[in-house]
Design a protein around this motif. Structure first.
Motif, PDB file in Angstrom:
ATOM      1  N   ASP A  87      37.451  45.401  50.508  1.00 52.31           N
ATOM      2  CA  ASP A  87      37.937  46.760  50.209  1.00 52.31           C
ATOM      3  C   ASP A  87      39.266  47.025  50.891  1.00 52.31           C
ATOM      4  O   ASP A  87      40.213  47.496  50.282  1.00 52.31           O
TER       5      ASP A  87
ATOM      6  N   PHE B 297      30.434  45.939  40.674  1.00 52.01           N
ATOM      7  CA  PHE B 297      30.714  46.982  41.666  1.00 52.01           C
ATOM      8  C   PHE B 297      30.177  48.298  41.171  1.00 52.01           C
ATOM      9  O   PHE B 297      30.185  48.565  39.975  1.00 52.01           O
TER      10      PHE B 297
ATOM     11  N   ARG C 188      30.825  52.066  40.783  1.00 50.98           N
ATOM     12  CA  ARG C 188      31.927  53.016  40.893  1.00 50.98           C
ATOM     13  C   ARG C 188      31.547  54.281  40.140  1.00 50.98           C
ATOM     14  O   ARG C 188      31.211  54.220  38.966  1.00 50.98           O
TER      15      ARG C 188
ATOM     16  N   ILE D 197      30.064  48.426  37.289  1.00 55.29           N
ATOM     17  CA  ILE D 197      30.934  47.672  36.392  1.00 55.29           C
ATOM     18  C   ILE D 197      30.847  46.191  36.724  1.00 55.29           C
ATOM     19  O   ILE D 197      30.939  45.791  37.884  1.00 55.29           O
TER      20      ILE D 197
ATOM     21  N   VAL E 129      32.180  42.646  36.991  1.00 52.05           N
ATOM     22  CA  VAL E 129      33.498  42.031  37.159  1.00 52.05           C
ATOM     23  C   VAL E 129      33.439  40.525  36.886  1.00 52.05           C
ATOM     24  O   VAL E 129      34.315  39.966  36.239  1.00 52.05           O
TER      25      VAL E 129
ATOM     26  N   PRO F  66      44.625  37.690  33.343  1.00 52.49           N
ATOM     27  CA  PRO F  66      45.260  39.006  33.407  1.00 52.49           C
ATOM     28  C   PRO F  66      44.791  39.816  34.609  1.00 52.49           C
ATOM     29  O   PRO F  66      43.762  39.505  35.209  1.00 52.49           O
ATOM     30  N   SER F  67      45.576  40.816  34.897  1.00 51.77           N
ATOM     31  CA  SER F  67      45.226  41.689  36.019  1.00 51.77           C
ATOM     32  C   SER F  67      43.860  42.329  35.776  1.00 51.77           C
ATOM     33  O   SER F  67      43.560  42.759  34.669  1.00 51.77           O
TER      34      SER F  67
ATOM     35  N   SER G 146      41.042  40.779  35.891  1.00 52.33           N
ATOM     36  CA  SER G 146      40.065  39.858  35.306  1.00 52.33           C
ATOM     37  C   SER G 146      39.063  39.340  36.339  1.00 52.33           C
ATOM     38  O   SER G 146      38.087  38.690  35.988  1.00 52.33           O
ATOM     39  N   GLY G 147      39.318  39.596  37.587  1.00 53.78           N
ATOM     40  CA  GLY G 147      38.335  39.220  38.606  1.00 53.78           C
ATOM     41  C   GLY G 147      38.736  38.030  39.457  1.00 53.78           C
ATOM     42  O   GLY G 147      37.908  37.456  40.163  1.00 53.78           O
ATOM     43  N   LYS G 148      40.020  37.671  39.449  1.00 52.40           N
ATOM     44  CA  LYS G 148      40.468  36.496  40.193  1.00 52.40           C
ATOM     45  C   LYS G 148      40.281  36.674  41.703  1.00 52.40           C
ATOM     46  O   LYS G 148      39.722  35.805  42.380  1.00 52.40           O
TER      47      LYS G 148
ATOM     48  N   GLU H 265      47.730  34.717  45.099  1.00 49.91           N
ATOM     49  CA  GLU H 265      49.121  34.957  44.712  1.00 49.91           C
ATOM     50  C   GLU H 265      50.090  34.705  45.870  1.00 49.91           C
ATOM     51  O   GLU H 265      50.840  35.606  46.265  1.00 49.91           O
TER      52      GLU H 265
ATOM     53  N   HIS I 199      49.879  34.320  38.857  1.00 51.26           N
ATOM     54  CA  HIS I 199      50.262  34.834  37.543  1.00 51.26           C
ATOM     55  C   HIS I 199      51.351  33.979  36.926  1.00 51.26           C
ATOM     56  O   HIS I 199      51.683  34.129  35.766  1.00 51.26           O
TER      57      HIS I 199
HETATM   58  N1  LIG Z   1      35.441  46.799  45.920  1.00 54.32           N
HETATM   59  C1  LIG Z   1      35.569  47.151  44.623  1.00 54.32           C
HETATM   60  N2  LIG Z   1      35.042  48.305  44.181  1.00 54.32           N
HETATM   61  C2  LIG Z   1      35.153  48.653  42.886  1.00 54.32           C
HETATM   62  N3  LIG Z   1      35.773  47.934  41.986  1.00 54.32           N
HETATM   63  C3  LIG Z   1      36.322  46.771  42.347  1.00 54.32           C
HETATM   64  C4  LIG Z   1      36.263  46.329  43.691  1.00 54.32           C
HETATM   65  N4  LIG Z   1      36.875  45.143  43.767  1.00 54.32           N
HETATM   66  C5  LIG Z   1      37.337  44.878  42.514  1.00 54.32           C
HETATM   67  N5  LIG Z   1      37.002  45.854  41.694  1.00 54.32           N
HETATM   68  C6  LIG Z   1      37.315  45.865  40.262  1.00 54.32           C
HETATM   69  O1  LIG Z   1      37.045  44.604  39.739  1.00 54.32           O
HETATM   70  C7  LIG Z   1      38.019  44.240  38.803  1.00 54.32           C
HETATM   71  C8  LIG Z   1      38.635  42.915  39.174  1.00 54.32           C
HETATM   72  O2  LIG Z   1      39.376  43.057  40.346  1.00 54.32           O
HETATM   73  P1  LIG Z   1      40.195  41.876  40.995  1.00 54.32           P
HETATM   74  O3  LIG Z   1      40.903  42.415  42.168  1.00 54.32           O
HETATM   75  O4  LIG Z   1      39.293  40.731  41.216  1.00 54.32           O
HETATM   76  O5  LIG Z   1      41.207  41.539  39.843  1.00 54.32           O
HETATM   77  P2  LIG Z   1      42.375  40.475  39.835  1.00 54.32           P
HETATM   78  O6  LIG Z   1      42.095  39.541  38.745  1.00 54.32           O
HETATM   79  O7  LIG Z   1      42.574  39.916  41.180  1.00 54.32           O
HETATM   80  O8  LIG Z   1      43.593  41.392  39.432  1.00 54.32           O
HETATM   81  P3  LIG Z   1      45.105  41.322  39.948  1.00 54.32           P
HETATM   82  O9  LIG Z   1      45.739  40.199  39.157  1.00 54.32           O
HETATM   83  O10 LIG Z   1      45.662  42.639  39.574  1.00 54.32           O
HETATM   84  O11 LIG Z   1      45.090  41.074  41.401  1.00 54.32           O
HETATM   85  C9  LIG Z   1      39.016  45.369  38.730  1.00 54.32           C
HETATM   86  O12 LIG Z   1      38.710  46.179  37.630  1.00 54.32           O
HETATM   87  C10 LIG Z   1      38.778  46.109  40.010  1.00 54.32           C
HETATM   88  O13 LIG Z   1      39.040  47.465  39.827  1.00 54.32           O
END
Ligand SMILES: Nc1ncnc2c1ncn2[C@@H]1O[C@H](COP(=O)(O)OP(=O)(O)OP(=O)(O)O)[C@@H](O)[C@H]1O
Ligand SMILES: [Mg+2]
Lengths: 384, 242
Positions: free
Chosen positions: A380, B24, B26, B31, B33, B52-53, B55-57, B180, B213
């Motif tokens: 977080d 998670f 929310r 939701i 992930v 993509p942003s 996507s859960g990486k 990243e 990315h």
């Molecule tokens: N602690 C959390 N509480 C609620 N939602 C979360 C939490 N961590 C991630 N999410 C949600 O999970 C999804 C994936 O998040 P994540 O950070 O893994 O994406 P990402 O692929 O790393 O994106 P980016 O390329 O933007 O970093 C997002 O919709 C994010 O809002």
């Protein structure tokens, strides 16, 4: 690198804010030290009260005199061990602001009743040989630079001399010390026989009696017996324990102790808010750093101590230096009023209380931010 | 007797995720992930994760590094099932086995490069001199042996990231997790960092999982996986052929 140096560097990050917080804590503890000493000064009487001493005064008020003949009658009462008497002379040395108490007493009797007044034996002998002799306590001697051999003129306010003059001249024959740090060493004592013979008023009067009882357990009963003895006489008495007497005296100038405690409490509450605010801000700014520490393998407990340790450091740096400086000033420099206060020192108990307050302040200001830091979720926190 | 062709020796698995879900909560609703995600990473692989942003990486990387726990499924790292570890054990395990590299470096501003790198060693019993020596070596590896006393704000982005990598290396972990790592860097600095990661992978045998990315960055990896809406959708061939 140790945890401590990591904390110290953390403090140095916003060093102006840290310094201001430490400074305000420092000032608060300086104040604490001095107020503690002042409170003792005001409470000194009650603290040095002996459980086996009674004070016997005129039933109407302390300013009314009692006959000198009461002494022998008191000695015959069951449970009475020793009797002495004193009188309020109320003289002025040079100017009114130089106030210190003076009392005519009978040397042997008085020192017998007040063993906490330490007078060298040869000085007592000299006093008994010198009719106009007087002994003075260390506080007052230091305040005015009185030495054995000095002649000290005192202007009478209540007790002019028979010849109508106001000036009483005493020969300083001794300087006494207090057995305890709470002992009042401001009074000057001179001889009752000289007083009784030389003043213009009625002979054979004394201000109050001091009575030692055989057993403190029966102090109240003895006090009652004394009052009974002189009931229905022109000068009725009121006998009470020294503690009760001094407490009653102190309540006339207001409850200084309570006022000082209230001031200190308000100051500490404010300081607690200041320190807690500093810690809360510091943790909020470093949420990310704390999360990184956790990611690197620092445990929740370690992070908690890291924040708490920082709060303790701030409180400690300000608090200990404040206590140390006030303690040093009080002990080395002494009474800032230059002898107006009968005693001036910082009791060990208050020093201990001060140290405890430092720790409480550290914990109080740090524990909420520390708990927050402990429960910080790494994922977080790093997303923010 | 005819010669037998030797079976290619199966590489040991550094990472094994099996049926991993992560959701998670929310605003009262949950939701999803990551969904039914399975992944095997052999020891010594340099894996790039793209997608993509949202996507859960990052979420996946956090699960691998034990910064978070899956809702379902198992995560096994180097034979250790990390789901079964208590929180304090997980912390200790992480300190020994995982090196993190962050997009924004996350260095301590109040510590110089040397002390930043030595920070994870505070958790060990090593002597002060030993910690310092190791930190110097780590900084030497990332090419910053001449910047020991400099504070993060006096270093360029690329240099700061290399300090971050040195910090990740100092405990000699088996895996480097990089989220990243070049996301905040210009081309040239990104190139330096990627070259460095390749060296660490090839010469020091570090298993690396890197989120990126940037397709050019992904080319440095030995395998590229694409994540979309919580699922691994496609595996593209490796750019850098070993
Ligand atoms: N602690 C959390 N509480 C609620 N939602 C979360 C939490 N961590 C991630 N999410 C949600 O999970 C999804 C994936 O998040 P994540 O950070 O893994 O994406 P990402 O692929 O790393 O994106 P980016 O390329 O933007 O970093 C997002 O919709 C994010 O809002
Ligand atoms: Mg991400």
């Amino acid at each position: 690198m140790s945890m401590l140096s990591l904390m110290l560097r953390g403090l140095g990050r916003k060093w102006v804010r840290t310094l201001l917080t430490i400074l305000s804590i420092f000032v608060a503890f300086m104040l604490f030290g001095f107020l503690a000493a002042i409170r003792v000064a005001f409470a000194s009487g009650a603290n040095v009260a002996d459980a086996d001493r009674l004070i016997v005064r005129h039933a109407v008020s302390i300013i009314q005199m009692l006959p000198e003949t009461y002494g022998d009658r008191m000695r015959r009462i069951d449970g009475v061990k020793d009797v002495s008497h004193a009188t309020w002379f109320g003289g002025i040395y040079q100017e009114p602001k130089n106030f210190f108490p003076q009392h005519p007493v009978i040397p042997d009797d008085h020192l017998n009743l007040y063993p906490e007044l330490l007078l060298p034996a040869e000085q007592l002998q000299a006093w008994k040989k010198t009719r106009t002799g007087a002994i003075v306590g260390r506080t007052t001697a230091d305040r005015f630079g009185f030495k054995v051999g000095d002649r000290v003129p005192i202007q009478a306010t209540i007790w002019p001399k028979k010849d109508g003059t106001q000036t009483w001249t005493f020969d300083i024959v001794g300087i006494y010390d207090g057995a305890k740090s709470g002992t009042d060493t401001s009074p000057l004592f001179f001889r009752y026989d000289y007083f009784d013979e030389a003043h213009r008023g009625t002979r054979g009067q004394v201000g109050w009696y001091i009575v030692r009882v055989d057993d403190p357990k029966y102090a109240d009963a003895v006090a009652e017996a004394i009052d009974q003895t002189f009931a229905n006489s022109p000068a009725e008495t009121k006998a009470e324990t020294e503690g009760a007497f001094l407490a009653g005296f102190a309540s006339q100038i207001g409850n200084i102790g309570a006022i000082l405690t209230a001031i200190i409490s308000a100051v500490f509450f404010t300081i607690l808010l200041v320190a807690a605010n500093t810690m809360a801000q510091s943790v909020r700014e470093r949420t990310n750093e704390l999360a990184v520490l956790k990611a690197l393998g620092f445990g929740d407990g370690q992070v908690l101590w890291f924040v708490l340790g920082e709060a303790l450091l701030i409180a400690g740096l300000g608090g200990f230096s404040g206590l140390l400086l006030s303690f040093t000033l009080i002990t080395v420099v002494g009474d800032p009023t230059n002898g107006m206060l009968p005693v001036f020192y910082m009791p060990k108990a208050d020093l201990g209380l001060g140290l405890l307050l430092v720790v409480l302040l550290g914990v109080g200001s740090g524990f909420l931010p520390a708990l927050q830091a402990r429960s910080l979720q790494i994922a977080d926190a790093l997303r923010r | 007797m005819s010669a037998v062709t030797p079976e290619p020796r199966p590489k040991s698995l550094m990472l094994h995720l099996d049926g991993v879900d992560k959701s998670f909560k929310r605003g009262g609703q949950s939701i999803v992930v990551l969904e039914e995600l399975s992944l095997k990473v052999p020891t010594g692989e340099f894996l790039a994760l793209m997608g993509p942003s949202g996507s859960g990486k990052s979420t996946l990387l956090n699960l691998i590094g034990g910064l978070d726990r899956p809702s379902h499924g198992s995560v096994v790292v180097d034979g250790q099932s990390i789901d079964s570890l208590k929180s304090s054990e997980l912390t200790r395990w992480r300190a020994r086995n995982i090196g993190f590299v962050f997009q924004f470096y996350n260095l301590m501003p109040v510590l110089n490069a040397l002390n930043n790198v030595a920070l994870p060693l505070m958790l060990t019993n090593l002597s002060h001199a030993e910690r310092r020596k190791r930190a110097e070596i780590a900084l030497g590896i990332v090419g910053l042996g001449h910047r020991l006393k400099q504070y993060p704000r006096t270093l360029s982005g690329g240099e700061q990231q290399r300090v971050g990598i040195a910090r990740a290396l100092i405990t000699d972990p088996k895996i480097l997790l990089c989220d990243e790592p070049t996301g905040d860097l210009d081309r040239a600095s990104a190139r330096d960092v990627l070259d460095l990661l390749q060296v660490l992978n090839r010469d020091l045998g570090k298993t690396i999982v890197m989120v990126t990315h940037d397709p050019q960055a992904a080319e440095c990896a030995t395998r590229i996986l694409h994540l979309d809406k919580g699922r691994l959708i496609r595996e593209s061939g490796s750019g850098a052929n070993p």
